[in-house]
Design an enzyme around this catalytic site. Structure first.
Site, PDB file in Angstrom:
ATOM      1  N   ARG A  82       0.863  -1.178   0.000  1.00 20.51           N
ATOM      2  CA  ARG A  82       0.000   0.000   0.000  1.00 20.51           C
ATOM      3  C   ARG A  82       0.904   1.233   0.000  1.00 20.51           C
ATOM      4  NH1 ARG A  82      -2.790  -0.435   4.932  1.00 20.51           N
ATOM      5  NH2 ARG A  82      -4.190  -1.884   3.904  1.00 20.51           N
ATOM      6  N   ARG A 152      -1.013   6.411   9.538  1.00 19.18           N
ATOM      7  CA  ARG A 152      -1.017   5.884   8.170  1.00 19.18           C
ATOM      8  C   ARG A 152      -1.280   6.988   7.145  1.00 19.18           C
ATOM      9  NH1 ARG A 152      -3.624  -0.191   8.694  1.00 19.18           N
ATOM     10  NH2 ARG A 152      -2.281  -0.883  10.412  1.00 19.18           N
ATOM     11  N   LYS A 214      -2.780   0.881  15.118  1.00 17.30           N
ATOM     12  CA  LYS A 214      -2.817   1.729  13.932  1.00 17.30           C
ATOM     13  C   LYS A 214      -3.539   3.039  14.240  1.00 17.30           C
ATOM     14  CE  LYS A 214      -6.902  -0.714  12.176  1.00 17.30           C
ATOM     15  NZ  LYS A 214      -7.425  -1.587  11.098  1.00 17.30           N
ATOM     16  N   LYS A 216      -5.199   6.613  12.181  1.00 23.05           N
ATOM     17  CA  LYS A 216      -5.614   7.148  10.885  1.00 23.05           C
ATOM     18  C   LYS A 216      -6.007   8.616  11.016  1.00 23.05           C
ATOM     19  CE  LYS A 216      -7.208   2.604   9.319  1.00 23.05           C
ATOM     20  NZ  LYS A 216      -8.355   1.790   8.847  1.00 23.05           N
ATOM     21  N   CYS A 434     -14.585  -3.797   0.434  1.00 21.46           N
ATOM     22  CA  CYS A 434     -13.157  -4.014   0.632  1.00 21.46           C
ATOM     23  C   CYS A 434     -12.704  -5.144  -0.283  1.00 21.46           C
ATOM     24  CB  CYS A 434     -12.867  -4.346   2.090  1.00 21.46           C
ATOM     25  SG  CYS A 434     -13.512  -5.962   2.610  1.00 21.46           S
ATOM     26  N   CYS A 440      -7.009 -11.338   1.027  1.00 18.22           N
ATOM     27  CA  CYS A 440      -6.923 -10.890   2.415  1.00 18.22           C
ATOM     28  C   CYS A 440      -7.009 -12.082   3.373  1.00 18.22           C
ATOM     29  CB  CYS A 440      -8.035  -9.900   2.726  1.00 18.22           C
ATOM     30  SG  CYS A 440      -7.978  -9.340   4.458  1.00 18.22           S
ATOM     31  N   CYS A 479     -14.934  -8.851   6.699  1.00 14.98           N
ATOM     32  CA  CYS A 479     -14.714  -9.196   8.099  1.00 14.98           C
ATOM     33  C   CYS A 479     -15.038  -7.962   8.930  1.00 14.98           C
ATOM     34  CB  CYS A 479     -13.266  -9.666   8.316  1.00 14.98           C
ATOM     35  SG  CYS A 479     -12.066  -8.308   8.419  1.00 14.98           S
ATOM     36  N   CYS A 483     -12.516  -2.205   6.796  1.00 11.77           N
ATOM     37  CA  CYS A 483     -11.885  -1.568   5.633  1.00 11.77           C
ATOM     38  C   CYS A 483     -12.903  -1.040   4.621  1.00 11.77           C
ATOM     39  CB  CYS A 483     -10.934  -2.538   4.946  1.00 11.77           C
ATOM     40  SG  CYS A 483      -9.551  -3.044   5.993  1.00 11.77           S
TER      41      CYS A 483
END
Length: 570
Positions: A82, A152, A214, A216, A434, A440, A479, A483
């Site tokens: 990414r 990110r 993470k 964002k 996603c 994935c 899931c 995303c």
């Protein structure tokens, strides 16, 4: 870390990822040794996790995993990369380099535009990984900190008409991204053959063990909420006066991921901390990140995101700490309103007299298909385009900054290659998924491959009830990690198992309300039957301009989520 005696530190045995980061020599690990190992196509031990900080995830093709197991072969290991593109902007030269590498060195040949406003390469085998990084670096692109426990890729509203405000907002998105990047030289050493120095890396913002989870960040320009602010830890809402950016309202603590069956996890909207003038932007960004760095949960990763820190310590305490660290007092938030989230497909003229062509890319997958040569078309446009490309957080592509005398040539190429199609429904444009299967490793159900057929059925239902000119915000994620941003949809599907989803209803068009689960673990057929009934009711008894999400809440079909920490599972 500072403030180690704070009462807001979570005590207990640290999660293993904390050991991994502490022992990684500032994200180096033994990645270089793994690159030289010909016995496996993958990365081993801690390196499997560490490559994420370099913008990659190890994956395999799950469609052929069982067959390879029968043949006594390891899974077909490869990586997904990414890229880091603050605001989603790249130039034509960069696009051509991205296109060429996807053609020649990826298993699938595609460029995948993502909900994080950048692109992904899927299916890069180990011998080509270093070449991938060096190819991108040669045109000024990297993948530093696009995954892992760091800040990110920073998003920015992509296609406003007010070009000057967008330019200013984009510049701040870039500044924020650069300011919050890891300082370690590991990326340059491993992938770009940088000079190896003694490990003297210092991480004054992220810390030697980086963030608990993470993180964002977005910059958004009202009235468009195309970056979905409530899906992100830190958001800067642009406030303009007389066509000039004067500052930001700061929103903190949004996030959509949860874990099936674990009610201590939940999606959450961001809290509005208040207004700051432009000159305090980087100080406040740093203060939010360092507060989360020091107070975030390093014991339980499922409760490590900023949203859980705010729930645990209290919004007022978190805000006060940010003010203390930044040396700034938040003023009262300036008024603003979100009216839409979708991209304006087609041509839009900016106030500077240049034009922007937004191309609808279903699922963000740029590839040549029979009768629809999307990848070739983008390449041909890049060869003559004089402006830039903007990837949107809705997985679409903008050919931006087009002078009037070039409009016809670019539109002709877009039509020739199927990048402009007159028969795309409004519903399809307002639907998103996603990646999920086959690449994935977290996917429980299909998403990208499921969506086109599901929208076909939804279009039929909409037409049946006279709703073809309308749409609902419809999103599918394979899931519960979020995303596809289904937890900000009017109709959100969250993968539960093969062919089965949890159906969530009651979000709104503006993206400011979390939907609630309506039915658990149901099939596509059951989902469409439910939507057929409810869309029929909406068509027959909605109020003027009432969206579907607002309708199902008003009529009591579903209760609104007011405070997700308290009532999401009620």
């Amino acid at each position: 870390m500072s403030d180690t005696k704070s009462p807001f530190i979570v005590e207990g045995k640290l999660a293993d990822n904390e050991r991994l980061k502490a022992q990684s020599r500032h994200l180096r690990g033994t990645i270089e040794q793994d690159l030289q190992d010909p016995l496996t196509g993958g990365f081993t031990a801690d390196n499997f996790q560490l490559i994420r900080f370099h913008g990659m995830y190890q994956q395999d093709d799950r469609d052929i995993r069982a067959e390879r197991t029968k043949q006594k072969l390891e899974p077909l290991h490869n990586v997904m990369l990414r890229a880091r593109l603050p605001g989603g902007i790249c130039n034509p030269e960069q696009w051509l380099a991205i296109d060429k590498f996807a053609d020649e060195y990826t298993m699938y040949g595609s460029i995948r535009l993502t909900t994080r406003q950048t692109f992904q390469f899927h299916g890069v085998l180990k011998p080509n990984i270093k070449l991938m990084h060096q190819t991108l670096n040669s045109v000024g692109i990297d993948s530093i900190a696009t995954a892992g426990d760091v800040n990110r890729n920073v998003l920015c509203t992509s296609n406003p008409i007010e070009s000057e405000v967008h330019q200013q907002a984009y510049e701040w998105a870039t500044k924020i991204s650069e300011h919050l990047l890891p300082k370690t030289r590991a990326y340059a050493e491993i992938w770009l053959n940088g000079e190896k120095l003694e490990t003297t890396d210092k991480e004054p913002i992220l810390g030697d063990t980086y963030l608990p989870r993470k993180f964002k960040t977005t910059v958004v320009i009202p009235p468009q909420n195309d970056v979905d602010v409530h899906a992100n830890d830190l958001n800067f809402v642009a406030i303009a006066e007389n066509g000039k950016l004067v500052g930001f309202n700061v929103l903190v603590g949004g996030g959509l991921a949860m874990t099936h069956g674990d009610k201590t996890t939940f999606p959450r909207k961001a809290d509005d901390f208040g207004f700051i003038p432009l000159e305090h932007t980087l100080a406040v960004a740093e203060a939010v990140v360092t507060t989360q760095r020091d107070w975030g949960n390093r014991v339980n990763r499922k409760n490590a995101k900023t949203k859980y820190t705010l729930e645990r310590v209290g919004v007022d305490n978190f805000r006060a700490e940010v003010e203390k660290r930044a040396g700034v007092k938040f003023a009262e938030s300036k008024p603003y309103e979100f009216t839409s989230r979708g991209d304006r497909i087609g041509w839009v003229e900016g106030i500077d007299g240049k034009f922007h062509l937004t191309l609808f890319i279903e699922n963000g997958r740029i590839l040549d298909y029979p009768g629809k040569t999307l990848k070739t078309g983008c390449r041909e446009i890049a060869k003559i385009h004089q402006g830039d490309f903007r990837m949107t957080a809705n997985q679409n592509l903008i050919v931006a900054g087009v002078p009037a005398d070039q409009k016809d040539a670019i539109e002709a190429l877009a039509r020739e290659h199927g990048l402009i199609q007159p028969d795309v429904s409004k519903q399809r444009m307002d639907s998103m998924a996603c990646v999920a299967l086959p690449t994935c490793p977290l996917a429980m159900a299909e998403a990208e491959r499921f969506l086109p057929g599901a929208v076909d059925q939804l279009d039929e239902v909409m037409a049946k009830h006279g709703l073809s000119e309308d749409s609902v915000i419809f999103r599918v994620t394979g899931c519960p990690n979020g995303c596809g941003r289904a937890m900000l949809a009017e109709v959100g599907l969250v993968g539960k198992g093969p062919g089965r989803y949890n159906l969530h209803l009651g979000g709104n068009r503006e993206g400011t309300r979390i939907p609630r689960m309506f039915k658990e673990n149901i099939t596509e057929q059951e989902i469409m039957a439910i939507l057929d009934e409810l869309l029929g009711q909406w068509a027959g008894s909605r109020e003027a301009n009432e969206s579907f999400g607002d309708f199902v809440v008003r009529t009591g079909v579903i209760a609104p989520v007011i405070n997700s920490a308290q009532d999401f599972y009620d």
